[in-house]
Scaffold this motif. Structure first.
Motif, PDB file in Angstrom:
ATOM      1  N   VAL A 133       0.843  -1.209   0.000  1.00 31.77           N
ATOM      2  CA  VAL A 133       0.000   0.000   0.000  1.00 31.77           C
ATOM      3  C   VAL A 133       0.873   1.252   0.000  1.00 31.77           C
ATOM      4  O   VAL A 133       0.625   2.204  -0.747  1.00 31.77           O
ATOM      5  N   GLN A 134       1.913   1.247   0.813  1.00 31.08           N
ATOM      6  CA  GLN A 134       2.808   2.398   0.883  1.00 31.08           C
ATOM      7  C   GLN A 134       3.516   2.618  -0.447  1.00 31.08           C
ATOM      8  O   GLN A 134       3.636   3.745  -0.933  1.00 31.08           O
ATOM      9  N   THR A 135       3.991   1.565  -1.072  1.00 28.26           N
ATOM     10  CA  THR A 135       4.668   1.669  -2.368  1.00 28.26           C
ATOM     11  C   THR A 135       3.703   2.160  -3.448  1.00 28.26           C
ATOM     12  O   THR A 135       4.053   3.020  -4.257  1.00 28.26           O
ATOM     13  N   ALA A 136       2.499   1.638  -3.444  1.00 24.24           N
ATOM     14  CA  ALA A 136       1.500   2.073  -4.435  1.00 24.24           C
ATOM     15  C   ALA A 136       1.149   3.541  -4.232  1.00 24.24           C
ATOM     16  O   ALA A 136       1.030   4.305  -5.198  1.00 24.24           O
ATOM     17  N   ARG A 137       0.976   3.961  -2.988  1.00 26.29           N
ATOM     18  CA  ARG A 137       0.670   5.359  -2.694  1.00 26.29           C
ATOM     19  C   ARG A 137       1.794   6.276  -3.185  1.00 26.29           C
ATOM     20  O   ARG A 137       1.542   7.306  -3.796  1.00 26.29           O
ATOM     21  N   LYS A 138       3.031   5.878  -2.941  1.00 24.82           N
ATOM     22  CA  LYS A 138       4.171   6.676  -3.381  1.00 24.82           C
ATOM     23  C   LYS A 138       4.225   6.758  -4.904  1.00 24.82           C
ATOM     24  O   LYS A 138       4.466   7.826  -5.476  1.00 24.82           O
ATOM     25  N   VAL A 153       1.705   6.449  -7.056  1.00 21.80           N
ATOM     26  CA  VAL A 153       0.597   7.285  -7.537  1.00 21.80           C
ATOM     27  C   VAL A 153       0.907   8.767  -7.294  1.00 21.80           C
ATOM     28  O   VAL A 153       0.679   9.615  -8.165  1.00 21.80           O
ATOM     29  N   THR A 154       1.442   9.086  -6.124  1.00 16.48           N
ATOM     30  CA  THR A 154       1.793  10.476  -5.813  1.00 16.48           C
ATOM     31  C   THR A 154       2.829  11.011  -6.801  1.00 16.48           C
ATOM     32  O   THR A 154       2.712  12.141  -7.282  1.00 16.48           O
ATOM     33  N   GLU A 155       3.836  10.217  -7.110  1.00 14.15           N
ATOM     34  CA  GLU A 155       4.860  10.649  -8.065  1.00 14.15           C
ATOM     35  C   GLU A 155       4.263  10.857  -9.452  1.00 14.15           C
ATOM     36  O   GLU A 155       4.596  11.821 -10.144  1.00 14.15           O
TER      37      GLU A 155
END
Length: 183
Positions: free
Chosen positions: A31-36, A38-40
Motif C-alpha cells: 500500500v505504501q509503495t502504491a501510494r508513493k 501514484v503520488t509521483e
C-alpha cells in the motif's frame, strides 16, 4: 491431569501467527509503495499540465502584445497633427471589437492623458508607464485601476514615430479575471 498442546498444534499456531504477521507487513508495504508511485505520477502530471498551460498563456499574451504593436503602428496614432480626441475615438472602436479589453489609452511621454470630460490622469508614477516609456513591453500584476476602480492587468508598449523615437505610451486594460479565464 492437564492436557497440553501437542507439538503439532504449537507449530501450527506459531507458523499461523508468523504467516499473518508477514502478510500484514507485506500488505502495508504494498500500500505504501502504491501510494508513493501514484503520488509521483500525479506530481509529474501536474508539472506537465502546468507547463502546458504556461505555454498557452504565454502564447495568448504574445498575441495580445502583437495586437497592441499593430495598433501602435497605425498612422492615426503616430501622426502628431491628429488630436488626442480623434486618437481616443479610434482606440475606443478597437475596444468595442474586443470583449477582453476594458480600455485602450494613449499617454504622452510625460505620463498624462486627458479624458473626454477634460480631466487629466497622470500615471507617471506607475511601473508599467516607466517601463514602456523606456522602450520595453510591460504586463502588470493585478493592480487597482485608478479610472475603473477594479482589479486589472495593464499591458503597455511604447508608440514610436517614423524615426523610432518614443512619442507616446499605449496601454491596454483588461480585467484581472482575464488571466484566470485563460488558466
Amino acid at each position: 491431569m492437564k492436557k497440553r498442546f501437542s507439538l503439532r498444534y504449537k507449530l501450527i499456531l506459531i507458523f499461523g501467527v508468523l504467516i499473518l504477521l508477514v502478510s500484514s507487513i507485506e500488505t502495508l508495504l504494498a500500500v505504501q509503495t502504491a501510494r508513493k508511485a501514484v503520488t509521483e505520477k500525479v506530481e509529474t502530471h501536474l508539472i506537465d499540465k502546468a507547463n502546458d498551460v504556461a505555454e498557452i498563456i504565454a502564447g495568448r499574451i504574445t498575441a495580445l502584445f502583437q495586437f497592441l504593436e499593430g495598433l501602435a503602428r497605425m498612422p492615426v496614432l503616430i501622426d502628431q497633427s491628429v488630436s488626442n480626441d480623434e486618437k481616443a475615438d479610434v482606440l475606443q472602436k478597437e475596444v468595442a471589437l474586443n470583449a477582453d479589453i476594458e480600455q485602450l489609452n494613449l499617454y504622452s511621454t510625460s505620463g498624462t492623458r486627458t479624458t473626454k470630460d477634460g480631466s487629466s490622469i497622470s500615471v507617471s508614477d506607475r511601473e508599467w508607464f516607466k517601463t514602456a516609456v523606456s522602450g520595453k513591453r510591460f504586463i502588470s500584476e493585478p493592480i487597482l485601476s485608478r479610472s475603473l476602480n477594479i482589479l486589472v492587468l495593464i499591458f503597455a508598449i511604447p508608440v514610436y514615430d517614423e524615426n523610432r523615437n518614443i512619442i507616446d505610451v499605449l496601454n491596454c486594460v483588461v480585467k484581472a479575471e482575464y488571466l484566470s479565464n485563460m488558466i
